[in-house]
Design an enzyme around this catalytic site. Structure first.
Site, PDB file in Angstrom:
ATOM      1  CG  HIS A  94      -1.818  -1.083   1.455  1.00 42.60           C
ATOM      2  ND1 HIS A  94      -2.758  -1.487   0.617  1.00 42.60           N
ATOM      3  CD2 HIS A  94      -1.806  -2.149   2.303  1.00 42.60           C
ATOM      4  CE1 HIS A  94      -3.462  -2.472   1.085  1.00 42.60           C
ATOM      5  NE2 HIS A  94      -3.005  -2.994   1.916  1.00 42.60           N
TER       6      HIS A  94
HETATM    7  O1  RIB Z   1      -4.995   0.517   4.523  1.00 40.42           O
HETATM    8  C1  RIB Z   1      -3.701   0.330   4.227  1.00 40.42           C
HETATM    9  C2  RIB Z   1      -3.020   1.509   5.048  1.00 40.42           C
HETATM   10  O2  RIB Z   1      -3.153   0.951   6.497  1.00 40.42           O
HETATM   11  C3  RIB Z   1      -1.405   1.407   5.045  1.00 40.42           C
HETATM   12  O3  RIB Z   1      -1.081   2.565   5.259  1.00 40.42           O
HETATM   13  C4  RIB Z   1      -0.907   0.493   6.242  1.00 40.42           C
HETATM   14  O4  RIB Z   1       0.389   0.707   6.756  1.00 40.42           O
HETATM   15  C5  RIB Z   1      -1.981   0.916   7.193  1.00 40.42           C
HETATM   16  O5  RIB Z   1      -1.479   2.276   7.908  1.00 40.42           O
END
Ligand code: RIB
Ligand code: CA
Length: 315
Positions: free
Chosen positions: A238
Protein backbone atom coordinates in the site's frame (compact mmCIF):
# COMPACT_ATOMS: atom_id res chain seq x y z
CA UNK A 1 17.89 17.68 -12.23
CA UNK A 2 17.03 18.96 -8.72
CA UNK A 3 15.60 16.48 -6.26
CA UNK A 4 12.04 16.73 -4.95
CA UNK A 5 12.05 17.56 -1.22
CA UNK A 6 9.59 15.27 0.56
CA UNK A 7 8.27 14.65 4.05
CA UNK A 8 7.03 11.13 4.81
CA UNK A 9 4.30 10.97 7.47
CA UNK A 10 3.71 7.40 8.56
CA UNK A 11 2.79 4.73 11.11
CA UNK A 12 5.40 1.96 10.62
CA UNK A 13 4.02 -0.50 9.86
CA UNK A 14 5.49 -3.01 7.43
CA UNK A 15 4.52 -1.25 4.23
CA UNK A 16 5.47 2.15 5.65
CA UNK A 17 9.04 0.91 6.19
CA UNK A 18 9.26 -0.41 2.64
CA UNK A 19 8.00 2.93 1.33
CA UNK A 20 10.72 4.75 3.26
CA UNK A 21 13.40 2.50 1.73
CA UNK A 22 11.99 3.05 -1.78
CA UNK A 23 12.18 6.82 -1.19
CA UNK A 24 15.66 6.61 0.33
CA UNK A 25 16.98 4.82 -2.76
CA UNK A 26 15.59 7.30 -5.27
CA UNK A 27 17.87 9.92 -6.81
CA UNK A 28 14.73 11.94 -7.59
CA UNK A 29 13.79 12.45 -3.95
CA UNK A 30 15.31 14.18 -0.93
CA UNK A 31 13.69 12.96 2.30
CA UNK A 32 13.80 16.02 4.55
CA UNK A 33 12.03 14.35 7.43
CA UNK A 34 9.96 11.42 8.65
CA UNK A 35 7.03 12.22 10.94
CA UNK A 36 5.20 9.61 12.97
CA UNK A 37 1.50 9.27 13.75
CA UNK A 38 -0.41 6.71 15.80
CA UNK A 39 -2.22 4.28 13.53
CA UNK A 40 -1.11 0.73 12.84
CA UNK A 41 0.12 0.73 16.39
CA UNK A 42 0.56 3.30 19.17
CA UNK A 43 2.69 6.35 18.47
CA UNK A 44 5.39 5.02 20.80
CA UNK A 45 5.58 1.67 19.00
CA UNK A 46 5.54 3.25 15.52
CA UNK A 47 8.28 5.70 16.56
CA UNK A 48 10.38 2.93 18.08
CA UNK A 49 9.96 0.76 14.98
CA UNK A 50 11.12 3.63 12.79
CA UNK A 51 14.18 4.46 14.88
CA UNK A 52 15.12 0.77 15.10
CA UNK A 53 15.10 0.07 11.37
CA UNK A 54 16.76 3.38 10.44
CA UNK A 55 19.49 2.62 12.99
CA UNK A 56 19.84 -0.98 11.78
CA UNK A 57 20.12 0.15 8.16
CA UNK A 58 22.31 3.15 8.99
CA UNK A 59 19.93 5.65 7.39
CA UNK A 60 20.14 9.08 9.00
CA UNK A 61 16.95 11.08 8.44
CA UNK A 62 15.31 13.45 10.98
CA UNK A 63 12.41 11.70 12.74
CA UNK A 64 9.75 13.45 14.86
CA UNK A 65 6.81 12.10 16.82
CA UNK A 66 3.37 13.57 16.13
CA UNK A 67 -0.17 12.83 17.17
CA UNK A 68 -0.86 9.85 19.41
CA UNK A 69 -4.32 9.45 17.93
CA UNK A 70 -7.08 11.01 15.82
CA UNK A 71 -8.29 14.59 16.23
CA UNK A 72 -11.60 13.69 17.84
CA UNK A 73 -11.71 9.92 18.23
CA UNK A 74 -9.87 7.20 20.12
CA UNK A 75 -7.02 5.33 18.42
CA UNK A 76 -7.76 1.91 16.92
CA UNK A 77 -4.61 -0.06 16.17
CA UNK A 78 -4.18 -2.93 13.68
CA UNK A 79 -2.32 -5.85 15.36
CA UNK A 80 -4.19 -8.29 13.11
CA UNK A 81 -2.07 -7.05 10.19
CA UNK A 82 1.11 -5.65 11.74
CA UNK A 83 1.41 -7.57 15.03
CA UNK A 84 1.65 -6.34 18.61
CA UNK A 85 4.85 -4.42 17.94
CA UNK A 86 3.46 -2.88 14.78
CA UNK A 87 6.37 -4.37 12.86
CA UNK A 88 6.42 -8.06 13.84
CA UNK A 89 8.82 -10.28 11.89
CA UNK A 90 12.27 -8.67 11.66
CA UNK A 91 14.40 -9.08 14.80
CA UNK A 92 16.26 -5.77 15.11
CA UNK A 93 18.71 -4.49 17.73
CA UNK A 94 17.62 -1.54 19.90
CA UNK A 95 17.59 1.83 18.18
CA UNK A 96 20.70 3.97 18.44
CA UNK A 97 19.11 6.95 16.70
CA UNK A 98 16.85 9.35 18.60
CA UNK A 99 14.03 11.58 17.38
CA UNK A 100 14.66 15.29 16.88
CA UNK A 101 13.78 17.57 19.77
CA UNK A 102 10.58 18.91 18.25
CA UNK A 103 7.23 17.38 17.40
CA UNK A 104 6.08 16.32 13.94
CA UNK A 105 4.19 19.50 13.16
CA UNK A 106 7.13 21.64 14.26
CA UNK A 107 9.49 19.58 12.06
CA UNK A 108 7.13 19.90 9.10
CA UNK A 109 6.94 23.66 9.65
CA UNK A 110 10.74 23.98 9.91
CA UNK A 111 11.34 21.95 6.73
CA UNK A 112 8.70 23.76 4.66
CA UNK A 113 9.61 27.23 5.91
CA UNK A 114 13.32 26.70 5.23
CA UNK A 115 12.91 24.96 1.87
CA UNK A 116 13.79 26.95 -1.24
CA UNK A 117 11.53 24.61 -3.26
CA UNK A 118 7.93 23.66 -2.66
CA UNK A 119 7.74 20.48 -0.57
CA UNK A 120 5.83 17.28 -1.38
CA UNK A 121 4.03 15.53 1.49
CA UNK A 122 3.75 11.73 1.42
CA UNK A 123 1.34 10.70 4.17
CA UNK A 124 0.79 6.96 4.55
CA UNK A 125 -1.03 6.70 7.89
CA UNK A 126 -3.97 8.55 9.42
CA UNK A 127 -3.88 12.20 8.31
CA UNK A 128 -3.86 13.70 11.81
CA UNK A 129 -0.39 15.28 11.65
CA UNK A 130 -1.03 16.69 8.19
CA UNK A 131 -4.33 18.23 9.24
CA UNK A 132 -2.80 19.85 12.33
CA UNK A 133 0.13 21.16 10.28
CA UNK A 134 -2.20 22.73 7.68
CA UNK A 135 -4.44 24.32 10.30
CA UNK A 136 -1.50 25.65 12.31
CA UNK A 137 0.37 27.03 9.29
CA UNK A 138 -2.08 28.38 6.70
CA UNK A 139 0.67 30.63 5.32
CA UNK A 140 2.71 27.56 4.36
CA UNK A 141 0.01 25.88 2.24
CA UNK A 142 1.35 27.70 -0.83
CA UNK A 143 4.75 26.07 -0.20
CA UNK A 144 3.27 22.54 -0.43
CA UNK A 145 3.70 21.33 -3.99
CA UNK A 146 1.39 18.32 -3.68
CA UNK A 147 0.24 15.54 -1.38
CA UNK A 148 0.68 11.95 -2.60
CA UNK A 149 -1.12 9.91 0.05
CA UNK A 150 -1.82 6.28 0.66
CA UNK A 151 -5.45 6.16 1.70
CA UNK A 152 -9.04 5.85 0.64
CA UNK A 153 -10.85 3.68 -1.86
CA UNK A 154 -13.50 4.24 -4.51
CA UNK A 155 -14.99 0.80 -4.02
CA UNK A 156 -14.03 -1.88 -1.48
CA UNK A 157 -12.72 -1.06 1.98
CA UNK A 158 -10.31 -2.89 4.26
CA UNK A 159 -11.36 -1.53 7.67
CA UNK A 160 -15.07 -1.49 6.89
CA UNK A 161 -16.84 -2.58 3.71
CA UNK A 162 -16.55 0.93 2.28
CA UNK A 163 -13.61 2.61 4.05
CA UNK A 164 -9.83 2.27 4.07
CA UNK A 165 -7.97 2.17 7.40
CA UNK A 166 -6.00 5.45 7.23
CA UNK A 167 -9.04 7.53 6.35
CA UNK A 168 -11.38 5.60 8.65
CA UNK A 169 -9.03 6.13 11.61
CA UNK A 170 -9.28 9.92 11.41
CA UNK A 171 -12.01 11.06 9.02
CA UNK A 172 -12.05 14.62 10.37
CA UNK A 173 -8.34 14.99 9.61
CA UNK A 174 -8.91 13.55 6.15
CA UNK A 175 -11.70 16.07 5.58
CA UNK A 176 -9.33 18.94 6.37
CA UNK A 177 -6.74 17.56 3.92
CA UNK A 178 -9.23 16.84 1.11
CA UNK A 179 -10.65 20.38 1.45
CA UNK A 180 -7.22 22.05 1.59
CA UNK A 181 -7.00 22.90 -2.10
CA UNK A 182 -3.49 21.40 -2.27
CA UNK A 183 -2.97 19.18 -5.36
CA UNK A 184 -3.95 15.76 -4.03
CA UNK A 185 -2.97 12.38 -5.44
CA UNK A 186 -4.82 9.49 -3.82
CA UNK A 187 -3.20 6.06 -3.86
CA UNK A 188 -6.16 4.14 -2.57
CA UNK A 189 -6.95 0.46 -2.30
CA UNK A 190 -8.12 0.50 -5.92
CA UNK A 191 -4.48 0.68 -6.96
CA UNK A 192 -2.61 -0.66 -3.94
CA UNK A 193 -4.22 -4.09 -4.14
CA UNK A 194 -2.82 -4.23 -7.70
CA UNK A 195 0.64 -3.32 -6.37
CA UNK A 196 1.45 -6.60 -4.69
CA UNK A 197 4.23 -9.16 -4.56
CA UNK A 198 3.84 -12.93 -4.54
CA UNK A 199 5.90 -15.54 -2.68
CA UNK A 200 8.31 -16.04 -5.61
CA UNK A 201 9.02 -12.30 -5.75
CA UNK A 202 9.57 -12.21 -1.99
CA UNK A 203 12.10 -15.02 -2.40
CA UNK A 204 13.79 -12.98 -5.17
CA UNK A 205 13.94 -10.01 -2.80
CA UNK A 206 15.63 -12.14 -0.14
CA UNK A 207 18.07 -13.43 -2.76
CA UNK A 208 19.32 -9.88 -3.42
CA UNK A 209 21.24 -10.61 -0.28
CA UNK A 210 21.96 -7.26 1.37
CA UNK A 211 20.74 -5.99 4.74
CA UNK A 212 18.00 -3.89 3.13
CA UNK A 213 16.58 -6.78 1.11
CA UNK A 214 16.81 -9.13 4.06
CA UNK A 215 14.90 -6.63 6.20
CA UNK A 216 12.20 -6.22 3.53
CA UNK A 217 11.92 -9.99 3.02
CA UNK A 218 11.50 -10.45 6.78
CA UNK A 219 8.83 -7.74 6.79
CA UNK A 220 6.99 -9.36 3.91
CA UNK A 221 7.21 -12.86 5.36
CA UNK A 222 5.20 -11.61 8.35
CA UNK A 223 2.93 -9.14 6.49
CA UNK A 224 2.04 -11.83 3.93
CA UNK A 225 0.60 -14.18 6.57
CA UNK A 226 -2.40 -11.87 7.08
CA UNK A 227 -3.03 -11.56 3.36
CA UNK A 228 -2.53 -15.28 2.54
CA UNK A 229 -5.02 -16.09 5.32
CA UNK A 230 -7.48 -13.89 3.43
CA UNK A 231 -6.80 -15.91 0.28
CA UNK A 232 -4.65 -13.27 -1.41
CA UNK A 233 -1.64 -14.63 -3.33
CA UNK A 234 -0.21 -11.10 -3.63
CA UNK A 235 0.81 -9.04 -0.60
CA UNK A 236 -0.30 -5.44 -1.27
CA UNK A 237 2.39 -2.79 -0.91
CA UNK A 238 0.00 0.00 0.00
CA UNK A 239 2.34 2.72 1.25
CA UNK A 240 5.11 2.36 -1.37
CA UNK A 241 2.49 3.46 -3.93
CA UNK A 242 2.48 6.94 -2.36
CA UNK A 243 6.24 7.17 -2.97
CA UNK A 244 6.25 5.42 -6.36
CA UNK A 245 3.74 7.97 -7.66
CA UNK A 246 6.13 10.82 -6.86
CA UNK A 247 9.06 8.94 -8.44
CA UNK A 248 7.26 7.82 -11.63
CA UNK A 249 3.61 8.90 -12.03
CA UNK A 250 3.50 7.41 -15.53
CA UNK A 251 3.44 3.99 -13.87
CA UNK A 252 -0.13 4.79 -12.75
CA UNK A 253 -3.42 5.31 -14.54
CA UNK A 254 -5.60 7.96 -12.95
CA UNK A 255 -8.86 9.89 -13.11
CA UNK A 256 -9.63 13.30 -11.61
CA UNK A 257 -12.65 13.34 -9.34
CA UNK A 258 -14.26 15.25 -6.49
CA UNK A 259 -13.71 13.20 -3.33
CA UNK A 260 -15.29 13.95 0.01
CA UNK A 261 -15.10 12.22 3.37
CA UNK A 262 -18.03 10.63 5.17
CA UNK A 263 -17.64 11.71 8.83
CA UNK A 264 -21.05 10.64 10.09
CA UNK A 265 -22.08 7.36 8.51
CA UNK A 266 -22.97 4.59 10.93
CA UNK A 267 -22.02 1.99 8.33
CA UNK A 268 -19.95 4.14 6.00
CA UNK A 269 -17.77 6.23 8.34
CA UNK A 270 -14.48 7.17 6.70
CA UNK A 271 -15.57 6.44 3.16
CA UNK A 272 -13.79 8.51 0.50
CA UNK A 273 -16.98 9.25 -1.43
CA UNK A 274 -15.77 9.57 -5.01
CA UNK A 275 -18.02 11.48 -7.41
CA UNK A 276 -17.11 9.38 -10.43
CA UNK A 277 -20.55 9.43 -12.01
CA UNK A 278 -21.71 11.76 -14.72
CA UNK A 279 -23.75 14.28 -12.77
CA UNK A 280 -21.18 15.62 -10.30
CA UNK A 281 -21.43 19.39 -9.95
CA UNK A 282 -18.16 19.80 -8.03
CA UNK A 283 -14.82 20.48 -9.69
CA UNK A 284 -12.34 17.66 -9.02
CA UNK A 285 -10.14 18.01 -5.92
CA UNK A 286 -8.18 14.80 -6.33
CA UNK A 287 -6.30 12.70 -8.86
CA UNK A 288 -7.32 9.13 -8.05
CA UNK A 289 -5.04 6.26 -9.04
CA UNK A 290 -7.01 3.33 -10.44
CA UNK A 291 -4.32 1.24 -12.10
CA UNK A 292 -0.58 0.53 -12.03
CA UNK A 293 2.04 -1.19 -14.17
CA UNK A 294 2.75 -3.84 -11.55
CA UNK A 295 5.87 -5.19 -13.19
CA UNK A 296 7.35 -1.69 -13.35
CA UNK A 297 6.45 -1.14 -9.69
CA UNK A 298 8.04 -4.41 -8.55
CA UNK A 299 11.16 -3.63 -10.60
CA UNK A 300 11.36 -0.24 -8.84
CA UNK A 301 11.30 -2.04 -5.50
CA UNK A 302 13.99 -4.53 -6.54
CA UNK A 303 16.16 -1.75 -8.02
CA UNK A 304 15.71 0.33 -4.85
CA UNK A 305 17.06 -2.48 -2.68
CA UNK A 306 20.01 -3.03 -5.02
CA UNK A 307 20.81 0.72 -4.94
CA UNK A 308 20.64 0.88 -1.15
CA UNK A 309 22.92 -2.14 -1.00
CA UNK A 310 25.53 -0.15 -2.87
CA UNK A 311 25.43 2.34 0.01
CA UNK A 312 25.89 6.03 0.29
CA UNK A 313 22.29 7.07 0.79
CA UNK A 314 21.43 9.10 3.89
CA UNK A 315 24.61 7.80 5.48
O1 RIB B 1 -5.04 0.56 4.47
C1 RIB B 1 -3.65 0.43 4.35
C2 RIB B 1 -2.96 1.43 5.20
O2 RIB B 1 -3.22 1.15 6.57
C3 RIB B 1 -1.43 1.39 5.08
O3 RIB B 1 -0.92 2.68 5.27
C4 RIB B 1 -1.01 0.50 6.20
O4 RIB B 1 0.32 0.80 6.68
C5 RIB B 1 -2.00 0.86 7.24
O5 RIB B 1 -1.54 2.04 7.88
CA1 CA C 1 0.79 3.10 6.91
Amino acid sequence: MSKTPIIIDCDPGHDDAIAILMAAASDKLDIKGITIVGGNQTLEKCLNNTLKFLSHLDLHIPVAAGAEGPLLRGLTVAPYAHGDSGMDGPQLPPATQKPVEMNAVQLMEKIVRESEQKVTLCPMGPLTNIAIFLRANPDLIEKIDKISLMGGTTLIGNRTPTSEFNIWEDPEAADIVFRSGIPLFMQGLDVTYQAGVNDDEIAQIRAIGNKYSTFVADLLDFFSKYHRNLGRMYTPLHDPCAVAYVIDPDMFTTEDHYVEIDMDGELTLGTTVTHNFGRCTHAPNCTVSLGIDREKFVKLLFDSLEILGRGGRYA
